[in-house]
Write a protein that holds these residues in place. Sequence first.
Motif, PDB file in Angstrom:
ATOM      1  N   LYS A 133       7.290  -5.902  -5.084  1.00 41.35           N
ATOM      2  CA  LYS A 133       8.103  -6.292  -3.937  1.00 41.35           C
ATOM      3  C   LYS A 133       8.532  -5.089  -3.110  1.00 41.35           C
ATOM      4  O   LYS A 133       8.919  -5.229  -1.947  1.00 41.35           O
ATOM      5  CB  LYS A 133       9.337  -7.063  -4.408  1.00 41.35           C
ATOM      6  CG  LYS A 133       9.028  -8.413  -5.043  1.00 41.35           C
ATOM      7  CD  LYS A 133      10.302  -9.109  -5.498  1.00 41.35           C
ATOM      8  CE  LYS A 133      10.011 -10.465  -6.118  1.00 41.35           C
ATOM      9  NZ  LYS A 133      11.256 -11.139  -6.598  1.00 41.35           N
TER      10      LYS A 133
ATOM     11  N   ASN B 227       5.156  -2.957   7.128  1.00 39.50           N
ATOM     12  CA  ASN B 227       6.558  -3.302   6.869  1.00 39.50           C
ATOM     13  C   ASN B 227       6.823  -3.644   5.405  1.00 39.50           C
ATOM     14  O   ASN B 227       7.616  -4.535   5.089  1.00 39.50           O
ATOM     15  CB  ASN B 227       7.008  -4.470   7.764  1.00 39.50           C
ATOM     16  CG  ASN B 227       7.079  -4.074   9.231  1.00 39.50           C
ATOM     17  OD1 ASN B 227       7.541  -2.989   9.568  1.00 39.50           O
ATOM     18  ND2 ASN B 227       6.599  -4.955  10.099  1.00 39.50           N
TER      19      ASN B 227
ATOM     20  N   HIS C 238      -0.966  -7.629   1.512  1.00 37.57           N
ATOM     21  CA  HIS C 238       0.493  -7.663   1.558  1.00 37.57           C
ATOM     22  C   HIS C 238       0.934  -8.936   2.274  1.00 37.57           C
ATOM     23  O   HIS C 238       0.254  -9.456   3.163  1.00 37.57           O
ATOM     24  CB  HIS C 238       1.051  -6.429   2.274  1.00 37.57           C
ATOM     25  CG  HIS C 238       0.481  -6.207   3.645  1.00 37.57           C
ATOM     26  ND1 HIS C 238       0.988  -6.810   4.776  1.00 37.57           N
ATOM     27  CD2 HIS C 238      -0.568  -5.448   4.054  1.00 37.57           C
ATOM     28  CE1 HIS C 238       0.287  -6.431   5.821  1.00 37.57           C
ATOM     29  NE2 HIS C 238      -0.665  -5.610   5.423  1.00 37.57           N
ATOM     30  N   SER C 239       2.060  -9.460   1.827  1.00 41.76           N
ATOM     31  CA  SER C 239       2.620 -10.672   2.412  1.00 41.76           C
ATOM     32  C   SER C 239       4.105 -10.680   2.135  1.00 41.76           C
ATOM     33  O   SER C 239       4.664  -9.703   1.618  1.00 41.76           O
ATOM     34  CB  SER C 239       1.964 -11.915   1.792  1.00 41.76           C
ATOM     35  OG  SER C 239       2.337 -12.041   0.424  1.00 41.76           O
ATOM     36  N   SER C 240       4.755 -11.784   2.458  1.00 40.33           N
ATOM     37  CA  SER C 240       6.189 -11.907   2.182  1.00 40.33           C
ATOM     38  C   SER C 240       6.474 -11.892   0.683  1.00 40.33           C
ATOM     39  O   SER C 240       7.605 -11.665   0.260  1.00 40.33           O
ATOM     40  CB  SER C 240       6.730 -13.195   2.798  1.00 40.33           C
ATOM     41  OG  SER C 240       6.041 -14.327   2.255  1.00 40.33           O
TER      42      SER C 240
END
Length: 242
Positions: free
Chosen positions: A18, A112, A226-228
């Motif tokens: 995370k 991000n 990558h993702s949330s």
Amino acid sequence: MGSTAPSFSAPPQKATFKGLLFDMDGTIIDSTDAVVKHWHLIGKEIGVDPNVILETSHGRRSIDTLKALGQNHLANWEYIKHMESLLPKNYGEDAVEIPGARDLLDIVKSANIPWAIVTSGTTPLVSGWLDVLKLPIPENLVVAEDVESGKPDPSCYLMGLGKLGFAVKDARDVLVLEDSPAGIAAGKAAGCKVLGLVTSHTVEQVARAKPDWIVKDLSSIKVVSHSSLGVELEILDALNVD
């Protein structure tokens, strides 16, 4: 590992996190030559053998190093921050980025992905090196003067977790990237997964700190997706412990 050469040939492994917490010196940059020159200068100024300083200074806060040397009158943040601010200014040409660091940080920042630098250096030292080497600047930073106790105490990495918005219970979902045994121990004590780099210490020294993976440098770390939900990393050419 014995007397045989260590084998960095483990099969590729993938893991999802995370957030990422990076150490600075030895992980993102190699300022060894600059630090050696710096401590030789300081050692002469304060009357301490520079080689004695260098035996224990890597991965430790300068304030802790000076205390250990009995230089308590200099172990204050005003002196330390001034002293460390001169390092990038005087020896900027002597520092280089760790292989793979720039590419990894560029991807992490552009995507991000939650990340921070957690270092034993002061704010002037970190900002100075990032400016000299034109490396990505994190939104979140934990520096020497932020915590009461330096590495191997886990306070810095626990603070790093908090700055990324994670609770202690989320620590195993966060990866610490470190090169020094003290830093590896701090990351493990904070409950994080730890990737150990063999950039400043021997394989044996890094292995004794028991990181979850050991690689030569950051060129072994690739962002797969990558993702949330997090960032999936591929770890290549890790130390084969079989």
